[in-house]
Design an enzyme around this catalytic site. Structure first.
Site, short mmCIF file in Angstrom:
data_model
loop_
_atom_site.label_atom_id
_atom_site.label_comp_id
_atom_site.label_asym_id
_atom_site.label_seq_id
_atom_site.Cartn_x
_atom_site.Cartn_y
_atom_site.Cartn_z
N SER A 141 0.84 -1.19 0.00
CA SER A 141 0.00 0.00 0.00
C SER A 141 0.88 1.24 0.00
O SER A 141 2.01 1.22 0.50
CB SER A 141 -0.90 0.01 1.24
OG SER A 141 -1.58 1.25 1.39
N TYR A 162 -3.26 -0.04 10.42
CA TYR A 162 -3.04 -0.41 9.02
C TYR A 162 -1.69 0.10 8.53
O TYR A 162 -0.94 -0.61 7.86
CB TYR A 162 -4.16 0.16 8.15
CG TYR A 162 -4.15 -0.33 6.72
CD1 TYR A 162 -4.59 -1.61 6.41
CD2 TYR A 162 -3.70 0.48 5.69
CE1 TYR A 162 -4.58 -2.07 5.10
CE2 TYR A 162 -3.70 0.03 4.38
CZ TYR A 162 -4.14 -1.24 4.10
OH TYR A 162 -4.12 -1.69 2.79
#
Length: 314
Positions: free
Chosen positions: A138, A151
């Protein structure tokens, strides 16, 4: 030769889009996710797209289940050519507001789950001197942002772990490890997330379709490379984070409030972090048609970095 491809997180979002892309090439597919119900939908879609499909319900946090996933693949198709690891969960909220068990489960799923998939895959690849592992990272594995601490922490760890694997497999001809790191993608993940921020999450602009990430993954399967970015503003955002940290830290919270959190108020909930939520699984989210948002997002990011660069030069 028909390619044998295992996809984790195949029931929704990038994982489902990737599975369907391989199915259109006629691949022999093994689909893995927690939800039996969602996997059944993915299986129908991939078969309709032309793939030969095996479904193996798998919780990637369980090493024995991941081992069984790869063993089932070898029993059915004789080998494993490509593993795409796309399974992940996320939680919104300030660090102190996210319950400890939710924070820990995000880390367990995203980090330990990646380790389990990598361990089982790389052992087989090294034994056969052939195979490609593609890890879905990501943009948040390269920067930091508020309201997504678990996250961000997990994706930084995933990027680091993947980099270690890349160094180690240099001594094993035929084995490749690649990382793809998307920015915002139009998937259900934001609404499926645990949320303790008081407002529903959404992908900050610019937003790409999951098919775009799937196409990049397909290219990595054909021609592996160390790292592949998907997102027009990714490099600019990383530049701002690394080169202009004072400016970045000043603007990232208001930008996140404006672009990463919707106006919809919601009560605290665990989302799909602890248990799957098949009703919310699908290939796309609800942000793909906001065609002005990518333009606005890019302009905002570019303007912010430009202002910061001028400030630094003074």
């Amino acid at each position: 030769m028909t390619r044998v491809v295992v996809v984790t997180g195949a029931s929704s979002g990038i994982g489902l889009a990737t599975a369907r892309a391989f199915a259109r090439q006629g691949a022999q597919l093994v689909l893995a996710a927690r939800s039996v119900e969602s996997l059944a939908v993915a299986e129908r879609l991939c078969k309709a797209d032309g793939g030969e499909v095996l479904v193996v319900p798998t919780d990637v946090t369980k090493a024995d289940q991941v081992d069984e996933l790869l063993e089932a693949t070898e029993r059915r198709f004789g080998r494993v050519d490509v593993v795409v690891h796309a399974a992940a969960v996320l939680a919104y909220g300030r660090f102190e507001d996210v319950p400890g068990d939710i924070f820990n489960q995000v880390i367990t799923t995203n980090v330990q789950g990646t380790a389990n998939v990598g361990r089982s895959s790389l052992r087989r690849f090294q034994q056969h001197r052939s195979g490609t592992l593609i890890v879905v990272g990501s943009l948040l594995g390269k920067i930091a942002t508020p309201y997504l601490s678990s996250y961000v922490t997990s994706k930084w760890a995933v990027h680091g772990l993947t980099r270690c694997w890349q160094i180690e497999v240099r001594s094993v001809p035929g084995v490749e490890v690649a990382l793809v790191w998307p920015g915002s993608v139009d998937t259900p993940a934001y609404l499926q997330a645990a949320n303790y921020a008081g407002r529903a999450g959404r992908p900050p602009p610019p937003v790409d379709r999951p098919e775009k990430v799937a196409r990049r993954i397909m290219r990595l399967a054909d021609r592996p490379s160390r790292s592949a970015s998907v997102g027009v503003a990714n490099q600019l955002t990383v530049f701002g984070f690394r080169r202009l940290p004072a400016i970045f830290d000043r603007i990232v919270t208001p930008l996140m409030k404006a672009g990463g959190l919707s106006r919809d108020e919601i009560s605290p909930h665990p989302g799909n972090v602890m248990e799957p939520s098949p009703a919310g699984d699908s290939e796309h989210g609800r942000w793909g048609r906001h065609w002005l948002r990518p333009i606005a997002g890019t302009a905002i990011a570019a303007g912010a970095v430009a202002v910061g660069w001028k400030a630094v030069r003074r």
